[in-house]
Design an enzyme around this catalytic site. Sequence first.
Site, PDB file in Angstrom:
ATOM      1  N   ARG A  72     -12.770  -7.090   4.677  1.00  0.00           N
ATOM      2  CA  ARG A  72     -13.941  -6.938   4.165  1.00  0.00           C
ATOM      3  C   ARG A  72     -14.442  -7.554   2.955  1.00  0.00           C
ATOM      4  O   ARG A  72     -15.935  -7.730   2.820  1.00  0.00           O
ATOM      5  CB  ARG A  72     -14.044  -5.362   3.764  1.00  0.00           C
ATOM      6  CG  ARG A  72     -13.558  -4.657   5.225  1.00  0.00           C
ATOM      7  CD  ARG A  72     -14.410  -3.417   5.485  1.00  0.00           C
ATOM      8  NE  ARG A  72     -13.734  -2.381   6.512  1.00  0.00           N
ATOM      9  CZ  ARG A  72     -14.040  -2.870   7.974  1.00  0.00           C
ATOM     10  NH1 ARG A  72     -15.158  -3.478   8.103  1.00  0.00           N
ATOM     11  NH2 ARG A  72     -13.190  -2.033   8.733  1.00  0.00           N
ATOM     12  N   ASP A  79     -15.587   2.078   3.627  1.00  0.00           N
ATOM     13  CA  ASP A  79     -15.218   0.581   3.875  1.00  0.00           C
ATOM     14  C   ASP A  79     -16.432  -0.291   3.691  1.00  0.00           C
ATOM     15  O   ASP A  79     -16.341  -1.470   3.676  1.00  0.00           O
ATOM     16  CB  ASP A  79     -15.053   0.466   5.313  1.00  0.00           C
ATOM     17  CG  ASP A  79     -13.304   1.011   5.478  1.00  0.00           C
ATOM     18  OD1 ASP A  79     -12.655   1.362   4.558  1.00  0.00           O
ATOM     19  OD2 ASP A  79     -13.101   1.187   6.804  1.00  0.00           O
ATOM     20  N   ARG A 130       0.982  -1.260   0.112  1.00  0.00           N
ATOM     21  CA  ARG A 130      -0.064  -0.053  -0.206  1.00  0.00           C
ATOM     22  C   ARG A 130       0.777   1.147   0.086  1.00  0.00           C
ATOM     23  O   ARG A 130       1.906   1.273   0.582  1.00  0.00           O
ATOM     24  CB  ARG A 130      -1.001   0.037   1.333  1.00  0.00           C
ATOM     25  CG  ARG A 130      -1.995  -1.058   0.888  1.00  0.00           C
ATOM     26  CD  ARG A 130      -2.917  -1.007   2.460  1.00  0.00           C
ATOM     27  NE  ARG A 130      -3.776  -0.174   2.417  1.00  0.00           N
ATOM     28  CZ  ARG A 130      -4.794  -0.138   3.497  1.00  0.00           C
ATOM     29  NH1 ARG A 130      -4.715  -1.249   4.368  1.00  0.00           N
ATOM     30  NH2 ARG A 130      -5.309   0.779   3.632  1.00  0.00           N
ATOM     31  N   ARG A 175     -10.326  -3.005  -3.823  1.00  0.00           N
ATOM     32  CA  ARG A 175     -11.535  -3.627  -3.630  1.00  0.00           C
ATOM     33  C   ARG A 175     -12.555  -3.455  -4.700  1.00  0.00           C
ATOM     34  O   ARG A 175     -13.442  -4.465  -4.797  1.00  0.00           O
ATOM     35  CB  ARG A 175     -12.273  -2.937  -2.501  1.00  0.00           C
ATOM     36  CG  ARG A 175     -11.365  -3.148  -1.092  1.00  0.00           C
ATOM     37  CD  ARG A 175     -11.979  -2.597   0.169  1.00  0.00           C
ATOM     38  NE  ARG A 175     -11.362  -3.278   1.189  1.00  0.00           N
ATOM     39  CZ  ARG A 175     -11.162  -2.700   2.566  1.00  0.00           C
ATOM     40  NH1 ARG A 175     -11.930  -1.502   2.838  1.00  0.00           N
ATOM     41  NH2 ARG A 175     -10.708  -3.257   3.326  1.00  0.00           N
TER      42      ARG A 175
HETATM   43  O1  LIG Z   1      -8.823   6.860   9.829  1.00  0.00           O
HETATM   44  C1  LIG Z   1      -9.219   5.622  10.112  1.00  0.00           C
HETATM   45  O2  LIG Z   1      -9.547   5.021  11.046  1.00  0.00           O
HETATM   46  C2  LIG Z   1      -9.377   5.078   8.876  1.00  0.00           C
HETATM   47  C3  LIG Z   1      -9.770   5.625   7.607  1.00  0.00           C
HETATM   48  C4  LIG Z   1      -9.971   5.005   6.182  1.00  0.00           C
HETATM   49  O3  LIG Z   1      -8.764   4.949   5.364  1.00  0.00           O
HETATM   50  P1  LIG Z   1      -8.478   6.248   4.521  1.00  0.00           P
HETATM   51  O4  LIG Z   1      -7.909   7.293   5.243  1.00  0.00           O
HETATM   52  O5  LIG Z   1      -7.331   5.449   3.756  1.00  0.00           O
HETATM   53  O6  LIG Z   1      -9.521   6.761   3.616  1.00  0.00           O
HETATM   54  C5  LIG Z   1     -10.563   3.730   6.403  1.00  0.00           C
HETATM   55  O7  LIG Z   1     -10.764   3.044   5.247  1.00  0.00           O
HETATM   56  C6  LIG Z   1     -10.165   2.890   7.408  1.00  0.00           C
HETATM   57  O8  LIG Z   1     -10.916   1.547   7.580  1.00  0.00           O
HETATM   58  C7  LIG Z   1      -9.948   3.548   8.685  1.00  0.00           C
HETATM   59  C1  LIG Z   2      -9.291   0.147   4.941  1.00  0.00           C
HETATM   60  C2  LIG Z   2      -9.356  -0.381   6.170  1.00  0.00           C
HETATM   61  O1  LIG Z   2      -8.498  -0.643   7.076  1.00  0.00           O
HETATM   62  P1  LIG Z   2      -6.821  -0.061   7.098  1.00  0.00           P
HETATM   63  O2  LIG Z   2      -6.815   1.099   6.154  1.00  0.00           O
HETATM   64  O3  LIG Z   2      -6.610   0.511   8.623  1.00  0.00           O
HETATM   65  O4  LIG Z   2      -6.088  -1.257   6.787  1.00  0.00           O
HETATM   66  C3  LIG Z   2     -10.693  -1.200   6.579  1.00  0.00           C
HETATM   67  O5  LIG Z   2     -10.544  -1.595   7.761  1.00  0.00           O
HETATM   68  O6  LIG Z   2     -11.676  -1.463   5.720  1.00  0.00           O
END
Ligand SMILES: O=C(O)C1=C[C@@H](OP(=O)(O)O)[C@@H](O)[C@H](O)C1
Ligand SMILES: C=C(OP(=O)(O)O)C(=O)O
Length: 449
Positions: free
Chosen positions: A403, A327, A129, A358
């Site tokens: 997910r 998500d 990532r 996804r």
């Molecule tokens: O700030 C957080 O706790 C999160 C932000 C989101 O990611 P992004 O900031 O990459 O959109 C989400 O997808 C992740 O599950 C949790």
């Molecule tokens: C994107 C997710 O989590 P993270 O980015 O924290 O891996 C998620 O929980 O769907």
Amino acid sequence: MSSHGDPIPMTSRKGGPLTGEAHVPGDKSISHRSLILGALSVGETRITGLLEGQDVLDTGKAMRAFGAEVTDHGGGEWTVHGVGVGGFAEPDQVIDCGNSGTGVRLIMGAMATSPITATFTGDASLNARPMGRVTDPLALFGAQAFGRDGGRLPMTIVGASDPVPVRYTVPVPSAQVKSAVLLAGLNAPGETVVIEKEATRDHTERMLAGFGAELSVEETEEGRVITLNGQPELVPQTIIVPRDPSSAAFPVCAALLVEGSDVLVPNIGLNPTRAGLFYTLQEMGADLTFENMREEGGEPVADLRARFSPEMEGIAVPPERAASMIDEYPVLSVVAAFAKGRTEMRGVKELRVKECDRIDAMAKGLRAAGIEVEEGEDWWVVHGRGHGDVPGGVTVESRLDHRIAMSFLVMGLATQSPMRVDDGGPIATSFPIFEELMTGLGAGLTRSN
Ligand SMILES: O=C(O)C1=C[C@@H](OP(=O)(O)O)[C@@H](O)[C@H](O)C1
Ligand SMILES: C=C(OP(=O)(O)O)C(=O)O
């Protein structure tokens, strides 16, 4: 393959109605932040209802490596003895954040303005990532990043020894990037300003204010402007973690799809920056109601009641809603398969850089299960076949993504033939009691070696 052990193939099949109460675990976003802000406070923070998923456990372990005392008292009760803003020690081990983008990005922010060096890694999903979205703004504070392959983990961050505050406009809608910059700003003198054009989940802002930081949020033509005064003394808190709306999505959607179901999911936080899925489902015609609406800890909370909804119709999901349900698109696409007509999801490019791509993972699995899906870089359309008319009967890859695994297992509860995922192991990152909770409602979910 799961990085946490051997793969756990799982199968779901049609059965009787889902009934009863689904007590989902604590919110993942708030759990990570409770541990990190607790570690940055002076004194003891008490946390009740912490999510004990692997992502959060890895953050707890990381906070210990930076010098905080993190104690599990059992039953979701945890305490954190913090070291204060600027008090992080240099870890003598590599920080392994497992599968968690939130964990690694927030922790990088939290350490980047201290004169220490730390090396971060994760599982195969996390190591693929992008981290440049976080290291770019951290460089403005004076931190240096040495990563693999143009900004991937494993990565070493050399914290700034003389940090300067920054003004930064977040280029992608990401609460993780916003939060990393705010956490870095804690140990920079003066005002750090973060601007987001689209509002994303606001837990960091709310919690920083709760821990005593001086922070203001202004809605302007530029977007949401968040101003943080650096070098506060954070005051330890007592935190009751609300239940996770992103986990609630799975029993809710399952109940909508399985004939005769009636499920109550109590105490779900309906913070507007998180609740987009539930409004979308209502617009599709779902029998989903919010009961006992109330305020807890300054946040709207309700008991969600979901009943079998055979007449749902596809809609165009407003792109400006994307951040508030980011998500939840995988499980929404499953519901869309059982609705009539097109469900359009636009403005969702971020889905391509989650635990896996996804859009690609869901589109491939849905197509294999008999559903037509169209896709572009930042959009996809699911052509629903209506209740009772979705074939299923295939094995899909969960791609180290909790997910994706949970979404296809929900799908198999209503397809004509069972659905199988190659590895349900990743589910433990965010929803360790998923299997037990769903089978408790009556779902036909089994491990299938
Ligand atoms: O700030 C957080 O706790 C999160 C932000 C989101 O990611 P992004 O900031 O990459 O959109 C989400 O997808 C992740 O599950 C949790
Ligand atoms: C994107 C997710 O989590 P993270 O980015 O924290 O891996 C998620 O929980 O769907």
